[in-house]
Write a protein that holds these residues in place. Structure first.
Motif, PDB file in Angstrom:
ATOM      1  N   THR A 116      42.252  38.114  25.095  1.00  0.00           N
ATOM      2  CA  THR A 116      41.902  36.786  25.611  1.00  0.00           C
ATOM      3  C   THR A 116      41.664  35.759  24.510  1.00  0.00           C
ATOM      4  O   THR A 116      41.899  34.566  24.717  1.00  0.00           O
ATOM      5  CB  THR A 116      40.678  36.871  26.536  1.00  0.00           C
ATOM      6  OG1 THR A 116      39.567  37.428  25.823  1.00  0.00           O
ATOM      7  CG2 THR A 116      40.990  37.738  27.751  1.00  0.00           C
ATOM      8  N   HIS A 136      38.798  41.045  23.886  1.00  0.00           N
ATOM      9  CA  HIS A 136      38.760  39.624  23.531  1.00  0.00           C
ATOM     10  C   HIS A 136      39.239  39.432  22.095  1.00  0.00           C
ATOM     11  O   HIS A 136      40.184  38.683  21.841  1.00  0.00           O
ATOM     12  CB  HIS A 136      37.340  39.069  23.684  1.00  0.00           C
ATOM     13  CG  HIS A 136      37.181  37.687  23.114  1.00  0.00           C
ATOM     14  ND1 HIS A 136      37.735  36.576  23.707  1.00  0.00           N
ATOM     15  CD2 HIS A 136      36.563  37.246  21.979  1.00  0.00           C
ATOM     16  CE1 HIS A 136      37.459  35.499  22.977  1.00  0.00           C
ATOM     17  NE2 HIS A 136      36.749  35.882  21.921  1.00  0.00           N
ATOM     18  N   SER A 154      35.712  39.234  27.327  1.00  0.00           N
ATOM     19  CA  SER A 154      37.117  39.206  27.746  1.00  0.00           C
ATOM     20  C   SER A 154      37.234  39.208  29.266  1.00  0.00           C
ATOM     21  O   SER A 154      38.099  38.530  29.830  1.00  0.00           O
ATOM     22  CB  SER A 154      37.873  40.394  27.150  1.00  0.00           C
ATOM     23  OG  SER A 154      37.331  41.622  27.591  1.00  0.00           O
ATOM     24  N   ASP A 210      36.450  35.689  30.316  1.00  0.00           N
ATOM     25  CA  ASP A 210      37.559  34.773  30.024  1.00  0.00           C
ATOM     26  C   ASP A 210      38.581  34.772  31.157  1.00  0.00           C
ATOM     27  O   ASP A 210      39.147  33.726  31.507  1.00  0.00           O
ATOM     28  CB  ASP A 210      38.263  35.192  28.725  1.00  0.00           C
ATOM     29  CG  ASP A 210      37.430  34.914  27.485  1.00  0.00           C
ATOM     30  OD1 ASP A 210      36.482  34.110  27.572  1.00  0.00           O
ATOM     31  OD2 ASP A 210      37.733  35.516  26.432  1.00  0.00           O
TER      32      ASP A 210
END
Length: 514
Positions: free
Chosen positions: A155, A187, A234, A237
């Motif tokens: 992400t 992430h 993540s 996100d």
């Protein structure tokens, strides 16, 4: 009509704002088009040859889907992980012609959770990293064949290093098409970092990192906090963009470190993933974990990796090799030499070392082979009958492993004078039982594998019962065979016959009934 000085100032600002509107609109238009690239039309039909043919009339495959792992679709790339649009189109055309359909993430996770089988021929297409080629090339090709796929996003990388990674705007369009699901790839842990003072690097997700300023490694608690914070960020996100919460995770670089390891780091990572996802996907595993009962128990699924060098015929062959089969479909495994995987140091051709035809590893030595380790990963409720010959006193032996690849494999080892049972634990084989036999160069053996126990009968007389240490998906698995010769002047033992059957009370697929 006159205006005061403040009034004239306000009118001037309004006029300036109106003059800027076209420029702002043009800027927004340009910004949008930089965030949403133009898609390329799929290759012309017939641009690539489709091999593999139509689906056979009699489908013997089991219901478990095969998971395919891609990275990027694109042109003019030197990366082995980038498949050309023409190759991708040919692969999907071949899968469609062979009767395969693709699954959504929801269908795949429902199956892993014990839901209904997705069908006799299904594949789950996955793409790691979230590369731009998924929007530019892959999306239109998926649409052509009415197929779908799941992209695993890093992400932090979304919208960065354009045009390599997807933008959130492109991801939104892909999600709304109904062809794509979006899952988790961390992430910001898709990288390698130093793990000791020498600078040796490893996965930032799967390893405790070296802290150079403090000249030490992370503590276990620091490691846990770091990876949990990354995974949670993540997930956030993705959900903040209105997308469904990810249910699947793909290991960066497929570096898992093995969740069955006893190390605290491995247990910490496995626990963090299990608390957040239905399963984690990898291209490498210490034991066969195709999608199915065993993989669901492990919370880890192994995939078939597709690269730039993967041809259509090779892909179809790999899908067939990974497709689940039942014991009822495999009555005579020795008649299928290409279905065996030779293990150990010696990997000679065919099965001659096991059937007496040769070649052998040498005057002395050891050879072993596993039967369809991917296709038989979920076997339970089956029997193995075999006859061995050529045994010599204290000089040679044969072995048959049942529940091969499980967390509780059991070997039945046979020699001239005795039968032994061995179990695998702590990385080694340990003898757990032995029975003396009537001396003979040939013996007949019947092994019955059921949930919770294994029964062994030799020559219709000697019987051994052994309770299983593992249960459920942790105890499923097929068969492997071995031969050993310790006398350079003597002969190798051989299997005269070997058959497989569903056990009483098991269905055609080998699953226990009732």
């Amino acid at each position: 009509m006159t205006h005061s000085a403040p009034g004239r100032a306000v009118l001037g600002l309004l006029a300036a704002a109106m003059a800027c509107v076209p420029f702002y609109g043009a800027w927004r238009f340009d910004e949008f088009h930089r965030s949403v690239a133009a898609q390329e039309a799929p290759p012309a039909r017939g641009a690539a040859q489709v091999a593999g043919g139509q689906a056979s009339g009699r489908r013997t495959e089991g219901p478990a889907p095969v998971v395919l792992a891609y990275h990027d679709i694109g042109r003019d790339s030197r990366s082995r992980y980038t498949v050309t649009p023409e190759a991708f189109d040919a692969q999907l055309a071949a899968l469609a012609a062979a009767g395969y359909r693709t699954l959504s993430s929801e269908e795949f996770t429902a199956y892993l959770r014990g839901g209904p089988a997705p069908g006799p021929r299904s594949v789950f297409l996955t793409f790691d990293d979230g590369a731009h080629g998924l929007w530019v090339h892959a999306d239109r090709i998926l649409a052509r064949y009415r197929m779908r796929a799941s992209a695993f996003l890093i992400t932090r990388a979304v919208g960065s290093h354009r045009p390599y990674y997807l933008s959130w705007e492109e991801i939104g369009r892909m999600a709304r098409s109904g062809r794509w699901d979006f899952e988790n790839h961390t992430h910001d842990l898709h990288r390698r970092e130093a793990v000791d003072a020498t600078g040796r690097t490893s996965s930032a997700l799967a390893s405790r990192l070296w802290l150079p300023g403090e000249e030490r490694r992370e503590t276990a608690q620091e490691y846990r906090r770091r990876i949990e914070a990354d995974l949670d960020r993540s997930i956030g996100d993705i959900t903040r963009r209105g997308l469904p919460r990810p249910r699947l995770f793909a290991y960066p670089f497929s570096e898992t470190n093995g969740h069955t390891s006893a190390s605290p780091t491995d247990r910490t990572l496995h626990t963090a993933l299990a608390e957040r996802f239905v399963a984690a996907l990898t291209n490498n595993s210490g034991r066969p974990l195709p999608a199915g009962r065993r993989a669901a128990s492990a919370r880890e699924v192994q995939r078939v990796e597709v690269t730039a060098g993967t041809g259509v015929r090779e892909l179809l062959a790999e899908v067939r090799r990974w497709t689940a089969v039942s014991p009822a479909d495999c009555p005579a495994p020795l008649g299928q030499p290409r279905s065996w995987r030779r293990d150990g140091r010696w990997r000679g051709p065919g099965l001659g070392a096991f059937t007496g035809a040769g070649p052998y590893p040498g005057p002395t030595g050891y050879a072993t082979a596993a039967y369809r380790p991917m296709g038989s990963a979920d076997w339970t409720g089956y029997g193995v009958d075999f006859r061995v010959a050529g045994l010599r006193e204290s000089e040679n032996s044969v072995g048959v492993i049942v529940r091969d690849g499980s967390l509780d494999p059991l070997e039945v080892s046979l020699s001239f004078s005795y039968v032994r049972l061995r179990e695998h634990r702590g990385g080694r084989w340990h003898e757990i039982g032995r029975r003396t036999l009537t001396d003979a160069s040939a013996h007949r053996v019947r092994i019955t594998v059921e949930d919770g126990r294994t029964l062994v009968a030799v020559d219709g007389r000697t019987q051994i019962r052994q309770a299983a240490r593992a249960t459920g998906g942790d105890a499923t698995g097929g068969i492997a065979v071995s031969v050993r010769n310790g006398d350079p002047d003597g002969g190798w033992p051989r299997f005269d016959s070997l058959t497989v059957r569903p056990s009483a009370g098991a269905g055609k697929d080998g699953a226990r009934r009732g």
